[in-house]
Each structure stands twice: as C-alpha cells, then as structure tokens.
Design an enzyme around this catalytic site. Structure first.
Site, mmCIF file in Angstrom:
data_model
loop_
_atom_site.group_PDB
_atom_site.id
_atom_site.type_symbol
_atom_site.label_atom_id
_atom_site.label_comp_id
_atom_site.label_asym_id
_atom_site.label_seq_id
_atom_site.Cartn_x
_atom_site.Cartn_y
_atom_site.Cartn_z
ATOM 1 C CG PHE A 31 -2.156 -0.763 1.120
ATOM 2 C CD1 PHE A 31 -3.389 -0.149 1.222
ATOM 3 C CD2 PHE A 31 -2.123 -2.133 0.905
ATOM 4 C CE1 PHE A 31 -4.561 -0.880 1.108
ATOM 5 C CE2 PHE A 31 -3.278 -2.869 0.794
ATOM 6 C CZ PHE A 31 -4.504 -2.238 0.892
ATOM 7 C CG ASP A 32 0.258 4.334 -2.943
ATOM 8 O OD1 ASP A 32 -0.906 4.446 -2.478
ATOM 9 O OD2 ASP A 32 0.490 4.397 -4.164
ATOM 10 C CB SER A 33 0.221 8.065 1.160
ATOM 11 O OG SER A 33 0.491 8.632 -0.103
ATOM 12 C CG ASP A 35 -2.870 1.834 -2.708
ATOM 13 O OD1 ASP A 35 -3.682 2.145 -3.601
ATOM 14 O OD2 ASP A 35 -1.767 1.310 -2.932
ATOM 15 C CB THR A 36 -3.062 4.360 3.538
ATOM 16 O OG1 THR A 36 -1.940 3.488 3.341
ATOM 17 C CG2 THR A 36 -3.432 4.397 5.007
#
Length: 77
Positions: A31-33, A35-36
C-alpha cells in the site's frame, strides 16, 4: 469482521493468501499513502465509523486494524 476486511482488501488486488494478522499494509501488502486513504474511506463506509487521519499510523497491520475496528464499533454502539 475479518471476512469483511478481507473482502475490502480484495478490491485492492490483494490475494487472500497474503493476508495474515501480522501483514503490514505498506511493507507486506504494497500500500502507498493513496491506497491507505482509500482503504480507510472504504472501511468507514463498511463499518459505519469515522477514522480520523491522526489514527492512520496506528493501523499498520491487519491485527491493528481489527483491534481498532472492534474498539471503535464498541464506542459507536
């Protein structure tokens, strides 16, 4: 509750076999920011809760997430 979370994670292309209690969203699930943020929004809708941005760092693993959801659903009830 865990099955509902797994269902949401599948929306991100995460295989169920990769989802363990200790799986870290960033390190293990990729996950990246963005996605979070998207995940938190989907969780808010699914569980009818509000997850403040300040709480995101507390939710690093699947187990952290499940504990957080249990605590906050109890408070909301």
């Amino acid at each position: 509750m865990k099955q509902r979370v797994i269902g949401i994670l599948k929306n991100f292309g995460i295989e169920e076999s990769a989802i363990s209690d200790n799986a870290n969203f960033i390190k293990d699930l990729g996950f990246d920011s963005l996605d979070t943020v998207d995940l938190m929004m989907q969780l808010e809708q699914e569980f009818n809760i509000n997850i403040p941005d300040d709480d995101y760092p507390k939710i690093a693993t699947i187990q952290n997430l499940l504990s957080y959801l249990e605590e906050n659903q109890t408070v909301a009830a």
